[in-house]
Write a protein that holds these residues in place. Structure first.
Motif, PDB file in Angstrom:
ATOM      1  N   GLY A  14       0.811  -1.204   0.000  1.00  0.00           N
ATOM      2  CA  GLY A  14       0.000   0.000   0.000  1.00  0.00           C
ATOM      3  C   GLY A  14       0.848   1.258   0.000  1.00  0.00           C
ATOM      4  N   ILE A  15       0.172   2.398  -0.109  1.00  0.00           N
ATOM      5  CA  ILE A  15       0.840   3.703  -0.097  1.00  0.00           C
ATOM      6  C   ILE A  15       0.186   4.562   0.976  1.00  0.00           C
ATOM      7  CG2 ILE A  15       1.228   5.829  -1.402  1.00  0.00           C
ATOM      8  CD1 ILE A  15       1.501   4.073  -3.906  1.00  0.00           C
ATOM      9  N   ILE A  16       1.014   5.144   1.843  1.00  0.00           N
ATOM     10  CA  ILE A  16       0.538   5.963   2.951  1.00  0.00           C
ATOM     11  C   ILE A  16       1.019   7.391   2.737  1.00  0.00           C
ATOM     12  CG2 ILE A  16       0.427   6.156   5.465  1.00  0.00           C
ATOM     13  CD1 ILE A  16       1.909   3.227   5.218  1.00  0.00           C
ATOM     14  N   SER A  17       0.091   8.346   2.772  1.00  0.00           N
ATOM     15  CA  SER A  17       0.442   9.763   2.628  1.00  0.00           C
ATOM     16  C   SER A  17       0.149  10.495   3.933  1.00  0.00           C
ATOM     17  CB  SER A  17      -0.371  10.405   1.509  1.00  0.00           C
ATOM     18  OG  SER A  17      -0.107   9.767   0.287  1.00  0.00           O
ATOM     19  N   TYR A  18       1.077  11.356   4.342  1.00  0.00           N
ATOM     20  CA  TYR A  18       0.899  12.187   5.537  1.00  0.00           C
ATOM     21  C   TYR A  18       1.001  13.652   5.125  1.00  0.00           C
ATOM     22  CZ  TYR A  18       1.859   8.006   8.358  1.00  0.00           C
ATOM     23  OH  TYR A  18       1.822   6.762   8.932  1.00  0.00           O
ATOM     24  N   THR A  19       0.087  14.473   5.635  1.00  0.00           N
ATOM     25  CA  THR A  19       0.113  15.909   5.379  1.00  0.00           C
ATOM     26  C   THR A  19      -0.084  16.638   6.697  1.00  0.00           C
ATOM     27  OG1 THR A  19      -0.924  15.510   3.231  1.00  0.00           O
ATOM     28  CG2 THR A  19      -0.920  17.773   4.018  1.00  0.00           C
ATOM     29  N   VAL A  20       0.755  17.631   6.953  1.00  0.00           N
ATOM     30  CA  VAL A  20       0.567  18.463   8.145  1.00  0.00           C
ATOM     31  C   VAL A  20      -0.610  19.386   7.868  1.00  0.00           C
ATOM     32  CG1 VAL A  20       1.587  20.197   9.662  1.00  0.00           C
ATOM     33  CG2 VAL A  20       3.032  18.375   8.708  1.00  0.00           C
ATOM     34  N   THR A  21      -1.664  19.307   8.717  1.00  0.00           N
ATOM     35  CA  THR A  21      -2.876  20.093   8.473  1.00  0.00           C
ATOM     36  C   THR A  21      -3.032  21.267   9.432  1.00  0.00           C
ATOM     37  OG1 THR A  21      -4.165  18.593   9.868  1.00  0.00           O
ATOM     38  CG2 THR A  21      -4.145  18.145   7.487  1.00  0.00           C
ATOM     39  N   ASN A  22      -2.341  21.241  10.568  1.00  0.00           N
ATOM     40  CA  ASN A  22      -2.485  22.320  11.533  1.00  0.00           C
ATOM     41  C   ASN A  22      -1.260  22.366  12.442  1.00  0.00           C
ATOM     42  OD1 ASN A  22      -3.840  24.443  12.829  1.00  0.00           O
ATOM     43  ND2 ASN A  22      -4.620  23.069  14.411  1.00  0.00           N
ATOM     44  N   VAL A  23      -0.793  23.568  12.745  1.00  0.00           N
ATOM     45  CA  VAL A  23       0.335  23.752  13.663  1.00  0.00           C
ATOM     46  C   VAL A  23      -0.017  24.859  14.647  1.00  0.00           C
ATOM     47  CG1 VAL A  23       2.776  24.370  13.893  1.00  0.00           C
ATOM     48  CG2 VAL A  23       2.023  23.017  11.926  1.00  0.00           C
ATOM     49  N   ILE A  24       0.178  24.586  15.932  1.00  0.00           N
ATOM     50  CA  ILE A  24      -0.064  25.588  16.980  1.00  0.00           C
ATOM     51  C   ILE A  24       1.221  25.721  17.793  1.00  0.00           C
ATOM     52  CG2 ILE A  24      -1.387  26.172  19.050  1.00  0.00           C
ATOM     53  CD1 ILE A  24      -3.639  24.363  17.879  1.00  0.00           C
ATOM     54  N   ASP A  25       1.700  26.958  17.943  1.00  0.00           N
ATOM     55  CA  ASP A  25       2.914  27.217  18.727  1.00  0.00           C
ATOM     56  C   ASP A  25       2.571  28.223  19.818  1.00  0.00           C
ATOM     57  OD1 ASP A  25       5.396  27.797  19.756  1.00  0.00           O
ATOM     58  OD2 ASP A  25       6.363  28.063  17.802  1.00  0.00           O
ATOM     59  N   ASP A  26       2.669  27.781  21.094  1.00  0.00           N
ATOM     60  CA  ASP A  26       2.339  28.693  22.194  1.00  0.00           C
ATOM     61  C   ASP A  26       3.590  29.291  22.845  1.00  0.00           C
ATOM     62  OD1 ASP A  26       3.427  26.750  23.844  1.00  0.00           O
ATOM     63  OD2 ASP A  26       1.524  26.186  24.780  1.00  0.00           O
ATOM     64  N   GLY A  27       4.732  29.128  22.194  1.00  0.00           N
ATOM     65  CA  GLY A  27       5.977  29.670  22.729  1.00  0.00           C
ATOM     66  C   GLY A  27       6.799  28.651  23.494  1.00  0.00           C
ATOM     67  N   ARG A  28       6.130  27.670  24.102  1.00  0.00           N
ATOM     68  CA  ARG A  28       6.840  26.601  24.824  1.00  0.00           C
ATOM     69  C   ARG A  28       6.716  25.261  24.105  1.00  0.00           C
ATOM     70  NH1 ARG A  28       4.338  26.016  30.160  1.00  0.00           N
ATOM     71  NH2 ARG A  28       2.545  26.896  29.107  1.00  0.00           N
ATOM     72  N   THR A  29       5.540  25.031  23.518  1.00  0.00           N
ATOM     73  CA  THR A  29       5.272  23.761  22.851  1.00  0.00           C
ATOM     74  C   THR A  29       4.710  24.020  21.464  1.00  0.00           C
ATOM     75  OG1 THR A  29       4.744  22.728  24.974  1.00  0.00           O
ATOM     76  CG2 THR A  29       3.986  21.582  23.011  1.00  0.00           C
ATOM     77  N   THR A  30       5.205  23.268  20.490  1.00  0.00           N
ATOM     78  CA  THR A  30       4.635  23.305  19.151  1.00  0.00           C
ATOM     79  C   THR A  30       3.869  22.004  18.945  1.00  0.00           C
ATOM     80  OG1 THR A  30       6.507  24.604  18.345  1.00  0.00           O
ATOM     81  CG2 THR A  30       5.143  23.520  16.682  1.00  0.00           C
ATOM     82  N   SER A  31       2.588  22.100  18.616  1.00  0.00           N
ATOM     83  CA  SER A  31       1.754  20.919  18.368  1.00  0.00           C
ATOM     84  C   SER A  31       1.339  20.907  16.908  1.00  0.00           C
ATOM     85  CB  SER A  31       0.500  20.944  19.242  1.00  0.00           C
ATOM     86  OG  SER A  31       0.851  20.943  20.601  1.00  0.00           O
ATOM     87  N   ALA A  32       1.342  19.721  16.333  1.00  0.00           N
ATOM     88  CA  ALA A  32       0.959  19.590  14.922  1.00  0.00           C
ATOM     89  C   ALA A  32      -0.030  18.452  14.748  1.00  0.00           C
ATOM     90  CB  ALA A  32       2.183  19.349  14.055  1.00  0.00           C
ATOM     91  N   THR A  33      -0.930  18.623  13.799  1.00  0.00           N
ATOM     92  CA  THR A  33      -1.879  17.567  13.426  1.00  0.00           C
ATOM     93  C   THR A  33      -1.479  17.045  12.054  1.00  0.00           C
ATOM     94  OG1 THR A  33      -3.621  18.691  14.647  1.00  0.00           O
ATOM     95  CG2 THR A  33      -4.312  17.018  13.063  1.00  0.00           C
ATOM     96  N   MET A  34      -1.416  15.721  11.935  1.00  0.00           N
ATOM     97  CA  MET A  34      -1.073  15.073  10.664  1.00  0.00           C
ATOM     98  C   MET A  34      -2.285  14.299  10.164  1.00  0.00           C
ATOM     99  SD  MET A  34       2.285  15.316   9.860  1.00  0.00           S
ATOM    100  CE  MET A  34       3.226  13.906   9.404  1.00  0.00           C
TER     101      MET A  34
END
Length: 195
Positions: A14-34
């Motif tokens: 199979g083929i798996i694709s990942y795309t970063v859809t959202n990034v939040i940076d509060d100055g201490r932590t960066t969170s991302a949704t894939m």
């Protein structure tokens, strides 16, 4: 990122694709949704999912709970489910010989008075070596991380060793899973990458 997965004989699974859809940076932590999209060997869409990870000063953390997709959970239908576990941690400053924390996910299911528990433990995680890897997406300098995935479901316990090739500013470049005798069962390689 696009990955192609193969069985132990080299046949495309199979083929798996990942795309970063959202990034939040509060100055201490960066969170991302894939967002993840999986197509089978015939190109048919088989699974869509999202997972989250965060990066603090020195560690990338993958949320164990988000690795269980809603589509997978819906297959259990009427069952009551409870997920627990520990997140998967990867330090940003990897070194050969470094031991990494274990991680696990447990799923408790109950229906009509019957209870079942399944667990997956990622144990014996360590940085084995540095290695250069070339895939259709390019050449990458990687750290190789060894781990054992211990699966416990009802009365059956199985352990599958695996290796993960990680490159800075890219992530996973390659992954291999083996059976108990060390024979390759499956592998996944990075086939496309773009920022």
């Amino acid at each position: 990122m696009e990955y192609t997965s193969y069985d132990g004989k080299g046949k495309t699974q199979g083929i798996i694709s990942y795309t970063v859809t959202n990034v939040i940076d509060d100055g201490r932590t960066t969170s991302a949704t894939m967002a993840m999209n999986y197509k089978d060997d015939k190109g048919k869409e088989a699974l869509n999912s999202e997972f989250t990870y965060s990066c603090t000063e020195n560690t990338v953390t993958i949320d164990y709970q988000s690795l269980m997709s809603n589509q997978m959970l819906q297959q259990f239908g009427e069952m009551e489910m409870e997920l627990s576990g520990t997140d998967i941690e990867l330090p940003n400053d990897l070194e050969v010989g470094q031991v990494l924390p274990d991680a696990n996910i447990a799923m408790k299911m109950s229906m009509s008075g019957m209870n079942m528990t399944s667990k997956v433990n990622m144990i014996n995680r360590k940085v084995e070596k540095k290695e250069s890897v070339t895939t259709p997406a390019g050449s990458f300098d990687c750290f190789v991380i060894y781990s054992e995935n211990e699966s416990q479901m009802m009365m059956a316990n199985q352990t599958f060793p695996s290796r993960l090739w990680l490159a800075e500013e890219v992530g996973m470049v390659k992954q291999e899973s083996y059976n108990k005798k060390g024979k390759l069962m499956s592998n996944t390689i990075l086939t496309k990458f773009s920022n």
